[in-house]
Motif scaffolding. Structure first.
Motif, PDB file in Angstrom:
ATOM      1  N   ILE A   1      23.373  13.397  14.408  1.00 40.05           N
ATOM      2  CA  ILE A   1      22.893  14.238  13.306  1.00 40.05           C
ATOM      3  C   ILE A   1      21.434  14.645  13.459  1.00 40.05           C
ATOM      4  O   ILE A   1      21.027  15.682  12.925  1.00 40.05           O
ATOM      5  CB  ILE A   1      23.122  13.571  11.924  1.00 40.05           C
ATOM      6  CG1 ILE A   1      22.274  12.303  11.755  1.00 40.05           C
ATOM      7  CG2 ILE A   1      24.602  13.275  11.699  1.00 40.05           C
ATOM      8  CD1 ILE A   1      22.281  11.766  10.324  1.00 40.05           C
ATOM      9  N   TYR A   2      20.637  13.860  14.186  1.00 40.58           N
ATOM     10  CA  TYR A   2      19.217  14.189  14.335  1.00 40.58           C
ATOM     11  C   TYR A   2      18.897  14.893  15.649  1.00 40.58           C
ATOM     12  O   TYR A   2      17.730  15.039  16.010  1.00 40.58           O
ATOM     13  CB  TYR A   2      18.369  12.932  14.172  1.00 40.58           C
ATOM     14  CG  TYR A   2      18.459  12.352  12.774  1.00 40.58           C
ATOM     15  CD1 TYR A   2      18.137  13.114  11.661  1.00 40.58           C
ATOM     16  CD2 TYR A   2      18.919  11.050  12.571  1.00 40.58           C
ATOM     17  CE1 TYR A   2      18.240  12.606  10.374  1.00 40.58           C
ATOM     18  CE2 TYR A   2      19.024  10.529  11.281  1.00 40.58           C
ATOM     19  CZ  TYR A   2      18.684  11.310  10.196  1.00 40.58           C
ATOM     20  OH  TYR A   2      18.796  10.801   8.930  1.00 40.58           O
TER      21      TYR A   2
ATOM     22  N   ASN B   1      29.098  20.960   8.836  1.00 42.07           N
ATOM     23  CA  ASN B   1      29.274  22.396   9.041  1.00 42.07           C
ATOM     24  C   ASN B   1      28.657  22.856  10.360  1.00 42.07           C
ATOM     25  O   ASN B   1      29.097  23.838  10.951  1.00 42.07           O
ATOM     26  CB  ASN B   1      28.636  23.176   7.885  1.00 42.07           C
ATOM     27  CG  ASN B   1      29.472  23.117   6.627  1.00 42.07           C
ATOM     28  OD1 ASN B   1      30.681  22.943   6.683  1.00 42.07           O
ATOM     29  ND2 ASN B   1      28.825  23.256   5.482  1.00 42.07           N
ATOM     30  N   ASP B   2      27.630  22.167  10.812  1.00 41.78           N
ATOM     31  CA  ASP B   2      27.008  22.479  12.098  1.00 41.78           C
ATOM     32  C   ASP B   2      27.811  21.881  13.250  1.00 41.78           C
ATOM     33  O   ASP B   2      27.952  22.491  14.315  1.00 41.78           O
ATOM     34  CB  ASP B   2      25.581  21.934  12.124  1.00 41.78           C
ATOM     35  CG  ASP B   2      24.826  22.303  13.390  1.00 41.78           C
ATOM     36  OD1 ASP B   2      24.709  23.509  13.680  1.00 41.78           O
ATOM     37  OD2 ASP B   2      24.354  21.388  14.096  1.00 41.78           O
TER      38      ASP B   2
ATOM     39  N   ASN C   1      16.324  21.755  11.397  1.00 48.71           N
ATOM     40  CA  ASN C   1      16.611  22.851  10.463  1.00 48.71           C
ATOM     41  C   ASN C   1      17.993  22.775   9.827  1.00 48.71           C
ATOM     42  O   ASN C   1      18.256  23.463   8.841  1.00 48.71           O
ATOM     43  CB  ASN C   1      16.486  24.195  11.186  1.00 48.71           C
ATOM     44  CG  ASN C   1      15.076  24.465  11.662  1.00 48.71           C
ATOM     45  OD1 ASN C   1      14.120  23.875  11.174  1.00 48.71           O
ATOM     46  ND2 ASN C   1      14.934  25.360  12.631  1.00 48.71           N
ATOM     47  N   VAL C   2      18.863  21.953  10.380  1.00 46.98           N
ATOM     48  CA  VAL C   2      20.262  21.954   9.936  1.00 46.98           C
ATOM     49  C   VAL C   2      20.419  21.659   8.443  1.00 46.98           C
ATOM     50  O   VAL C   2      21.155  22.372   7.743  1.00 46.98           O
ATOM     51  CB  VAL C   2      21.105  20.971  10.779  1.00 46.98           C
ATOM     52  CG1 VAL C   2      22.502  20.785  10.176  1.00 46.98           C
ATOM     53  CG2 VAL C   2      21.212  21.469  12.222  1.00 46.98           C
ATOM     54  N   PRO C   3      19.771  20.627   7.889  1.00 46.36           N
ATOM     55  CA  PRO C   3      20.029  20.316   6.477  1.00 46.36           C
ATOM     56  C   PRO C   3      19.261  21.167   5.468  1.00 46.36           C
ATOM     57  O   PRO C   3      19.537  21.101   4.276  1.00 46.36           O
ATOM     58  CB  PRO C   3      19.607  18.849   6.370  1.00 46.36           C
ATOM     59  CG  PRO C   3      18.540  18.694   7.394  1.00 46.36           C
ATOM     60  CD  PRO C   3      18.922  19.603   8.525  1.00 46.36           C
TER      61      PRO C   3
ATOM     62  N   ARG D   1      25.140  16.974  -0.186  1.00 44.97           N
ATOM     63  CA  ARG D   1      24.752  18.322   0.249  1.00 44.97           C
ATOM     64  C   ARG D   1      24.279  18.293   1.704  1.00 44.97           C
ATOM     65  O   ARG D   1      24.645  19.141   2.521  1.00 44.97           O
ATOM     66  CB  ARG D   1      23.634  18.864  -0.628  1.00 44.97           C
ATOM     67  CG  ARG D   1      24.018  19.208  -2.068  1.00 44.97           C
ATOM     68  CD  ARG D   1      22.828  19.854  -2.764  1.00 44.97           C
ATOM     69  NE  ARG D   1      23.022  20.085  -4.178  1.00 44.97           N
ATOM     70  CZ  ARG D   1      23.427  21.243  -4.722  1.00 44.97           C
ATOM     71  NH1 ARG D   1      23.691  22.266  -3.935  1.00 44.97           N
ATOM     72  NH2 ARG D   1      23.540  21.375  -6.034  1.00 44.97           N
ATOM     73  N   ILE D   2      23.429  17.322   2.029  1.00 43.69           N
ATOM     74  CA  ILE D   2      22.834  17.248   3.366  1.00 43.69           C
ATOM     75  C   ILE D   2      23.878  16.916   4.424  1.00 43.69           C
ATOM     76  O   ILE D   2      23.938  17.553   5.481  1.00 43.69           O
ATOM     77  CB  ILE D   2      21.681  16.227   3.351  1.00 43.69           C
ATOM     78  CG1 ILE D   2      20.507  16.779   2.527  1.00 43.69           C
ATOM     79  CG2 ILE D   2      21.239  15.873   4.768  1.00 43.69           C
ATOM     80  CD1 ILE D   2      19.431  15.758   2.196  1.00 43.69           C
TER      81      ILE D   2
END
Length: 324
Positions: free
Chosen positions: A140-141, A48-49, A151-153, A41-42
């Motif tokens: 990713i961070y 998607n971002d 906030n992304v995940p 999920r994460i």
């Protein structure tokens, strides 16, 4: 990518009973990609971002044995996107391979090791290398210091929370408590954000697998206030239940009771837990329930995945053959 990960995941009534409560399990380990788990999920949120921004190379951070890096590497391979994993050197982890590390190798993700004090400069170097090769990298961070993507995940487990609400409506019941393994706090922050959005104050209990309460609490609080762009409030703090009484001394440390829980759940439910995350959390949940004298309640345990760790446990001989 979002619609390919196989949500919603099933919620199943468990055979397990303490004689006082009813237990249910949400099987996020059954997400049909790369052995499932919350990291699917994460990771999906990161991609998607990333993709709408035109990025065509992904950089992750952490151990080559981690569930998240397994999924990031696997997703990048399916999308034919170059993947780099910046991994701090750890002698305790270098001496053996795990199923996760073998799976990551199979994806041909590029592992870049460094000393812990050189993480930010190493990430910067990898990003510059990608740019020189004509790629647009996505870390990713966020930036090299790990800021910018907090906030992304979060929406990953807002949606999971909404799946729980839908199940409750369909079945005509309500879960009094929601338990799960809490590591970095992303899953717990997402669940609490879901509760806030739906004006729900139910008990969401994160069983820490390593962090002390102060660190875990502050990380989750920071994620929530950042997501909603609010200042810290007493109302938010009341919703954060980060329980550090069952860490057994730290990350990856377990006891005989956790081994018994993992064996019991496998034999009675056919569900694979592990001694690092979900088995420790399930054991912690049972103790929390006893110590707080919880009775006549509907208890939901979210299985956040980590199936390869179950096989690591078996390979390392943690279980007696007659029990598992």
């Amino acid at each position: 990518m979002r619609h390919k990960i196989g949500t919603p995941t099933p919620i199943i009534t468990m055979n397990y009973s303490d004689g006082f409560n009813r237990f249910f399990i949400k099987r996020d380990d059954l997400l049909p990609f790369s052995f499932g788990g919350n990291k699917v999920r994460i990771a999906n949120e990161y991609f998607n971002d990333m993709l709408p921004k035109g990025c065509n190379c992904i950089i992750s951070y952490g151990s080559s044995k981690s569930n998240l890096n397994r999924v990031i590497a696997n997703m990048s391979r399916t999308l034919e996107i170059p993947c780099y994993i910046v991994s701090p050197l750890d002698k305790a982890l270098e001496d053996y391979e795990t199923f996760n590390s073998r799976l990551i190798k199979s994806t041909e993700a590029r592992l870049v090791t460094c000393d812990r004090e050189n993480v930010s400069s190493t990430i910067e170097n990898v990003m510059e290398k990608c740019k020189r090769e004509g790629l647009k990298p996505y870390y990713i961070y966020g930036d090299k210091y790990g800021n910018g993507n907090q906030n992304v995940p979060i929406p990953a487990y807002i949606r999971a929370y909404e799946e729980i609400l839908t199940y409750e409506k369909q079945m005509g019941l309500q879960f009094d408590y929601v338990f799960h393994a809490s590591g970095t706090g992303t899953t717990q922050a997402g669940l609490i954000c879901g509760a806030i959005e739906h004006k729900d104050d139910r008990n969401i209990i994160g069983i820490s697998i390593a962090r002390n309460r102060e660190k875990g609490f502050n990380t989750i609080r920071s994620s929530i206030v950042s997501y909603f762009n609010i200042t810290t409030s007493a109302e938010v703090d009341k919703l954060i239940n980060f329980e550090d009484s069952y860490i057994c001394g730290g990350y990856g440390i377990y006891n005989n009771d956790i081994l018994k829980i993992v064996s019991n759940i496998f034999n009675t439910e056919g569900v694979a837990l592990d001694t690092t995350y979900t088995g420790k959390a399930f054991w912690g949940m049972t103790n929390f329930i006893k110590e707080n004298m919880i009775t006549n309640s509907n208890i939901l345990f979210i299985h956040t995945g980590g199936t390869p760790l179950f096989f690591d446990d078996m390979q390392l001989g943690k279980f007696k053959e007659k029990n598992l």
